[in-house]
Design an enzyme around this catalytic site. Structure first.
Site, PDB file in Angstrom:
ATOM      1  CG  HIS A  30      16.063 -15.779  14.171  1.00  0.00           C
ATOM      2  ND1 HIS A  30      17.130 -15.040  14.613  1.00  0.00           N
ATOM      3  CD2 HIS A  30      16.334 -17.073  14.509  1.00  0.00           C
ATOM      4  CE1 HIS A  30      18.009 -15.844  15.189  1.00  0.00           C
ATOM      5  NE2 HIS A  30      17.552 -17.081  15.143  1.00  0.00           N
ATOM      6  CD  GLU A  31      13.774 -20.272  14.079  1.00  0.00           C
ATOM      7  OE1 GLU A  31      14.371 -21.209  13.498  1.00  0.00           O
ATOM      8  OE2 GLU A  31      14.081 -19.854  15.209  1.00  0.00           O
ATOM      9  CG  HIS A  34      18.299 -20.584  11.614  1.00  0.00           C
ATOM     10  ND1 HIS A  34      19.602 -20.155  11.753  1.00  0.00           N
ATOM     11  CD2 HIS A  34      17.669 -20.204  12.769  1.00  0.00           C
ATOM     12  CE1 HIS A  34      19.756 -19.543  12.916  1.00  0.00           C
ATOM     13  NE2 HIS A  34      18.595 -19.567  13.549  1.00  0.00           N
TER      14      HIS A  34
END
Length: 353
Positions: A30-31, A34
């Site tokens: 998920h990170e 980003h």
């Protein structure tokens, strides 16, 4: 005995490793979404960490500090100037970018969760095959605390008749049970060479007023090619998303408490999946990744969807966000998420009891 103690210790270590791997993989992916989007649109990332707390070790590359921290449950990305009070006006800072580019950054995280889930589902289908229900009346699974289990029906039993009516396939079996919620049924089945007869009262499924006794058919594996596996992976992602929306909507309409799992419940499920085998663990990780991706698309303050909603509002009104609005939204988000966490943990504890 010593061998039993060693086996117990290995089982606990396996569970701990599975929990760390599951949370680490899902959240770091998920990170990473980003992070990679920041790099693509020219936002400097000061830190990318696996875990939380004090740094154990790390290195710097391309202006980013990559760290492994003490608590290996998740991770985070820190873009330069990610909060308004840190912004200095440099062009490579987060809030120096227009709203639509910040929107791309926040949406990249949940998108990567769906990419991970799709890859895991597709890989499992490709290498293992697609499990599909058999049309025979052989029992593949029996759920504990449901009427069939209490009546003595077990996996591998073959149901022959219900109330004296012979059954040709699983469809007839399911339809007969579904049409008789709360009515006693006489079930005749075989177990090996032995024939047995039991009484079963189907449980009423409140969602659609049909009968359930808690049985599932046996499955057969159908092997698909690469394209078929990729298509099936996408369909499974959609299935779990749609079923989540349907379940939440149903609970809201009926004003019922949602059945949620908190950290304790998720850890238990990960441990069980790990003990069942690598395939079950990877499948469960895919489901968790879908859930994290889905909930991060919701417009809840503090989550990615909450940030996205504010950036969309900024784009529609053509007015920049204020620091006060950000602080207020984050405060509401913290209160909401803490409430959900407490409620889910309470349900976990009640299930344990």
């Amino acid at each position: 005995t010593l061998p039993e103690m060693l086996l117990g210790l290995l089982s606990h270590l396996q569970s701990v490793a599975a929990v760390i791997f599951t949370f680490g993989l899902v959240i770091v992916i998920h990170e990473f979404g980003h992070f990679i989007m920041c790099r693509i649109i020219g936002i400097r990332v000061e830190r990318f960490a696996f875990g939380f707390g004090p740094e154990l070790f790390g290195f710097e590359s391309g202006g980013t500090r990559f760290s492994v921290c003490l608590l290996p449950l998740g991770g985070f990305v820190k873009p330069a100037g990610e909060s308004m009070d840190e912004t200095t006006g440099k062009p490579d800072e987060y809030f120096a970018k227009p709203w639509h580019k910040r929107l791309m950054v926040v949406w990249a995280g949940p998108v990567m969760n769906y990419v991970l889930a799709w890859a895991l589902f597709a890989g499992l289908v490709y290498f293992k095959g697609l499990p599909q229900p058999s049309m025979t009346t052989e029992i593949g699974d029996v759920f504990i605390d449901f009427p069939a289990y209490k009546a003595g029906i077990r996996p591998d039993d073959v149901i022959l008749q219900i109330d004296g009516k012979p059954l040709a396939n699983w469809k007839e079996l399911a339809e007969t049970i579904n049409k008789n919620p709360g009515n006693e049924l006489t079930v005749r089945f075989t177990r090996g060479a032995e024939t047995r007869t039991v009484k079963v009262i189907p449980r009423v499924d409140a969602a659609n007023n049909r009968g359930l006794i808690g049985i599932a058919p046996t499955t057969i594996l159908t092997h698909l090619g690469a394209l078929g596996a990729m298509r099936e992976g996408a369909e499974l992602c959609w299935h779990y998303t749609a079923s989540t929306v349907k379940e939440l909507s149903s609970k809201i309409v009926r004003r019922e408490k949602p059945d949620m799992a908190g950290p304790i419940g998720i850890i238990q499920m990960v441990s069980r999946a790990a003990r069942s085998g690598i395939e079950d663990l990877l499948s469960f990780i895919a489901v968790i990744s879908v859930m994290i991706g889905f909930f991060n698309f919701l417009p809840v303050p503090l989550l990615d969807g909450g940030h996205a909603a504010m950036y969309l509002w900024e784009g529609l009104t053509r007015k920049p966000l204020t620091e006060q609005a950000m602080v207020y939204a984050n405060s509401v988000g913290i209160a909401f998420l803490l409430t959900v966490l407490i409620f889910a943990t309470y349900q976990d504890v009640m299930r344990l009891r």
